[in-house]
Design a protein around this motif. Sequence first.
Motif: not given
Length: 433
Positions: A99-124, A406-409
């Motif tokens: 599974d992957i969750d994340g900030y959609p494109e056009g979103e602002l981010y700042f230090p420490g923002s969890p931009l992409l969270t990747v869940t699965g086995s270590f290998a994959e 999204r970025l404009r907003r």
Amino acid sequence: MGSPEPATASTALLTDHYELTMLGSALADGTAERPCVFEAFARRLPDGRRYGVVAGTARVLDAIADFRFTDAELTQLEATAVVDDATLSWLAGYEFSGDIDGYPEGELYFPGSPLLTVTGSFAECVLLETLVLSILNHDSAIASAAARMSGAAHGRPIIEMGGRRTHEYAAVAAARSAYLAGFATTSNLEAGRRYGIPTRGTVAHAFMLLHDSEEAAFRAQVDKMGADTTLLVDTYDITAGIETAVRVAGPELGAIRIDSGDVGPLARRAREQLDSLGAKDTRIVVSGDLDEHAIAALRAEPVDAYGVGTSVVTGSGAPTAGMVYKLVEVDGKPVAKRSAHKESRGGRKSALRRHRSTGTAVEEVVWTTAGGAPEADANDRPLQIPLIRAGRAEADLPTLDDARQRLRRGLVSLPWEGLKLSHGEPAIPTLFH
């Protein structure tokens, strides 16, 4: 969504050698299938920047969908003894199923923002590090620079024209990121084909020099393209060039382009001359080593559009967003790196952005999901969305035009200090809950 690589290219060997070393060792000692969570984030923004812009997420999803080790890649790995037979066999069946969750494109981010969270086995998950970071770091750096330029242009259109100043495939991705961040058009035809970005372009000085006279060059272009074309007037003498351009095309001439010199005063004089010749609706386009600071300095000048190349495709001094991809959870337990100046925060995280009732953003709140979400109110906005479930991209993900909106907003929501081009702290603080 598309990717900037040739359609026949595999993404598998974008993996780094050390990722395969970790994979082989984990397969050998039985830890490869332990459930893990990796996160992509930036410890800090590039020096002086006040916000970052997420770009490249759609390209990451496409690259993951294509991430397979074909016979060609497996043969290469076997011939060079990069991996052992057991690892080679495992790679032959690789397909990301997590599974992957994340900030959609056009979103602002700042230090420490969890931009992409990747869940699965270590290998994959570990195999995706270089793939994820190479795309997000490049595209977000370009989009962050382009957003500053678009803001400096204050509504005047910008043409992306940096294809000659970067790698041929990176040029396509850069055009996409610049468009996402507010540029109006690109000169890159492949970006137009692949992403539906409007394309624009005029002639270069070579076309002017090809002809025996400037007038002959102008006449050839107008005869082919019509009077609404853009004529390049600074090959020889700008004043004479403008006079000739209007004589050839008439007062309905679409635009002139100035590509050299001190473009501010030149644009001022050009406007006066065009008006005196009756070409009051002829637009003035300027180009030539422009960046956000140069564009801002031209705000008071009679410039109608800008052409930007080198500075946007190189991130205007920050060619990478500085993102990292770190293991933060193993078997449901938080893990964290403790190295000096490279610390990470353990545990899977999520985030929201808090706003005043007026809509102004005041802080980014990041929390570990195991600890529970902070109390939210109607002015709080969750930031992560589902991107992949069980290895398959979610349906109806945001489009490139959605990302532009999204970025404009998002930029409108920043405190006014956050839009300054001068060096400063991030526009809003990150609060770790």
